[in-house]
Enzyme design. Sequence first.
Site, short mmCIF file in Angstrom:
data_model
loop_
_atom_site.label_atom_id
_atom_site.label_comp_id
_atom_site.label_asym_id
_atom_site.label_seq_id
_atom_site.Cartn_x
_atom_site.Cartn_y
_atom_site.Cartn_z
CE LYS A 149 -3.91 1.91 2.68
NZ LYS A 149 -4.70 1.74 3.93
CB SER A 170 -8.06 3.56 2.92
OG SER A 170 -7.16 2.93 3.83
CB SER A 174 -8.01 0.68 5.80
OG SER A 174 -8.75 1.86 5.68
N1 GLN Z 1 -12.93 4.06 6.66
C1 GLN Z 1 -12.32 4.45 7.90
C2 GLN Z 1 -11.92 5.91 7.81
O1 GLN Z 1 -12.19 6.50 6.82
C3 GLN Z 1 -11.13 3.59 8.21
C4 GLN Z 1 -9.98 3.87 7.33
C5 GLN Z 1 -8.75 3.11 7.74
O2 GLN Z 1 -8.81 2.10 8.43
N2 GLN Z 1 -7.61 3.65 7.34
O3 GLN Z 1 -11.32 6.44 8.68
#
Ligand code: GLN
Length: 468
Positions: free
Chosen positions: A61, A136, A160
Amino acid sequence: MIDTLRLTAEEALGLIDSGEVSAAELHAAYTAAAGERNDELHAYLRLVDYDGGAGVPIALKDVISTKGVGTTAGSKILAGYTPVFDSTVAARCREAGLSVIGKTNTDEFAMGSSTENSSYGPSRNPWDPSLVPGGSGGGTAAAVSGGLAPWGLGSDTGGSIKQPSALCGNVGLRPTYGTVSRFGIVAFASSLDQIGPVGKTVRDVALLYSIIAGRDTNDSTTVELPEHVHLPVSESLDGLKIGIPRQMWDLAAIEPGVRASFEAAIEAARGLGAEIGDCDLPLSYDYGMPCYYLIAPAEASSNLARYDGVRYGPRVDAPTYREMVESTRDAGFGDEPKRRIMLGTYALSAGYYDAYYGQAQRVRTLLIREHREALETFDVLATPTSPTVAFPIGERASDPLAMYACDVMTIPSCLAGLPGLNVPSGLSDGLPVGLQLIGRQFGENTLFRAGHALEQALGFDGVPERLR
Ligand code: GLN
């Protein structure tokens, strides 16, 4: 011929060990698959040349700093930034011989649940390219299920790793807080961020976890694992106690197809010898989201203060220092980071700190406690990972609250610092559904055992139907 859609990392390792295929040939096969499908899926932001590693290639990532390879966290404010050092996880992968195939797409600064917040455009779901891959870490998930990587690393703050794994039909682990170094990771919310593996099988995920986990002197929040990682073999769940939180059913948003797949997976677990019971997490589903959306933005507002145009990325020149910083940040950040910086700065401001941030911290303590109590009776807790299957690109992009709601199942255990594993449980209308298994602190081996046994029993085929 290397079938990149089906080959597991463990099988790839076997081919290398037996001399049938070289690491260079494997890297070339995934690069070729990316050449075929990355234009459509947009899983990778950047491909990387083979570096001589003797092991299985990997996707990382784009929040994971890689020496000499661009790292943008999906943000324009880091466009052109090339780290001069490797993050600890990237270094551990390289030491284990894993060559990096490419850097995968992410919502900007990992803020989002669909990759639509990436400044470089969304990734697409290999099961149906009109749908999101989740986020994400949608890029890594799409790369693994689209046959562009055997495995990859993601980061998980509130879901994410687990949620995109669910939407793309992969296995994904968010490890116990403190087991994997964040040194060299682009920080989002430091009391929540964790790095973890994504793969096609539970064994692959366990293997990759064993490569990256453990104490790092560069990250003082890390600890040595209390026990070695065991690659799971058992197909029985005799004696394993699985708790199902009653309160989650009050969430009207759980789709019927998701519920059906979850219930079938629980029946399969019962058939393997597990004892199933109800447990209570009375606060988690009511207060987990508001608590997370104070703590995560508060920490983000502080972590993102460093992007000021002085050290990283493109700068917008202006007559004074203050105007330079303002215009650089205005041009460099997208809407979601700006929203979080504003929310977080407000929650931390004098006069409001105790009412918002302080209160959220106290609620977090209660969530930790209620998870601990549930896990005194049960070895693992089980929920669907996501209340829905993958949704159309664009459907929630302009509705931040609808997007935040994607993580209602994953957030509570993240706040509690506990490990969570997504295992595909089946299909609903032709799209993958994920089962979330939550473990005790350092309970990864139990998650691997349970996940592996269920994976064998459920026999999910992770190759998207349209690519078979
Ligand atoms: N969707 C969640 C957020 O927008 C978690 C994102 C993540 O785990 N980086 O914060």
